[in-house]
Design an enzyme around this catalytic site. Structure first.
Site, mmCIF file in Angstrom:
data_model
loop_
_atom_site.group_PDB
_atom_site.id
_atom_site.type_symbol
_atom_site.label_atom_id
_atom_site.label_comp_id
_atom_site.label_asym_id
_atom_site.label_seq_id
_atom_site.Cartn_x
_atom_site.Cartn_y
_atom_site.Cartn_z
ATOM 1 C CG MET A 1 7.963 -2.454 -9.084
ATOM 2 S SD MET A 1 9.735 -3.005 -8.440
ATOM 3 C CE MET A 1 9.544 -2.181 -6.835
ATOM 4 C CD GLU A 2 2.672 -4.133 -8.784
ATOM 5 O OE1 GLU A 2 2.196 -3.206 -9.066
ATOM 6 O OE2 GLU A 2 3.536 -4.764 -9.684
ATOM 7 C CG LEU B 1 7.695 7.734 -10.163
ATOM 8 C CD1 LEU B 1 9.190 8.094 -10.953
ATOM 9 C CD2 LEU B 1 6.872 8.820 -10.663
ATOM 10 C CB CYS B 2 4.601 1.420 -8.951
ATOM 11 S SG CYS B 2 5.892 0.528 -8.636
ATOM 12 C CG HIS B 3 1.455 2.638 -14.235
ATOM 13 N ND1 HIS B 3 2.869 2.416 -14.464
ATOM 14 C CD2 HIS B 3 1.040 3.604 -15.032
ATOM 15 C CE1 HIS B 3 3.105 3.569 -15.281
ATOM 16 N NE2 HIS B 3 2.248 4.184 -15.743
ATOM 17 C CG ASP C 1 4.970 -7.506 14.354
ATOM 18 O OD1 ASP C 1 5.598 -6.927 15.207
ATOM 19 O OD2 ASP C 1 3.607 -7.589 14.250
#
Length: 170
Positions: A118-119, A82-84, A133
């Protein structure tokens, strides 16, 4: 958890029937928007020294993690439902030595109809996973945590800044 769908409209990603949908941002104003997020990769002092001296067996972990964070920010809409998808103007990922290990900070900017929180969060998480890692051959117990939004600006809600980060539980 059971939702009372009579109050579903208070959740922007739920319609009046409680069905998930992507929020329509078409009527929102286009504004400059920026978000800053950070997190910490907790490391032993020995591993922290190897990381910041460039002596890890896998090579330049800091450069690799910065690129991974940038790539993560650019691909957020493919990872988070649902993120654009957004036209990102800039992404920076900084990694600095701290007592706990490595502090990761991402700043993401766009000129658009929705924010880039969110980004920024995704950039920190992906950069932190990349660092893990790179250090896991010398410290499998490294721990990525405390990923949080520091600030955001732009849009209808304007500027927001985190007042105080809650203390981490032991």
């Amino acid at each position: 958890m059971v939702l009372d769908f009579r109050t579903a409209m208070t959740f922007s990603h739920l319609d009046e029937h409680g069905h998930v949908h992507m929020v329509d941002v078409g009527a929102k104003d286009v504004t400059a928007r920026t978000a800053v997020a950070e997190g910490v990769l907790r490391l032993s002092a020995e591993t922290r020294d190897l990381l910041f001296s460039g002596k890890l067996p896998k090579g330049d972990a800091l450069a690799s993690a910065r690129v991974a964070g940038i790539m993560g920010a650019k691909r957020t809409s493919e990872l988070i439902p649902l993120c654009h998808p957004l036209p990102i103007d800039s992404v920076s990922v900084e990694i600095e030595e701290c007592d706990e290990g490595a502090r990761l900070t991402a700043t993401v900017s766009t000129t658009g109809r929705t924010g880039v929180e969110m980004e920024a969060l995704t950039a920190v998480a992906v950069a932190g996973l990349s660092l893990y890692d790179m250090v896991k051959s010398v410290e499998r117990g490294a721990e990525l945590g405390s990923v949080h939004l520091v600030s955001k600006s732009g849009g209808r809600s304007g500027r927001w800044e985190r007042a105080v980060l809650p203390q981490r539980e032991a």
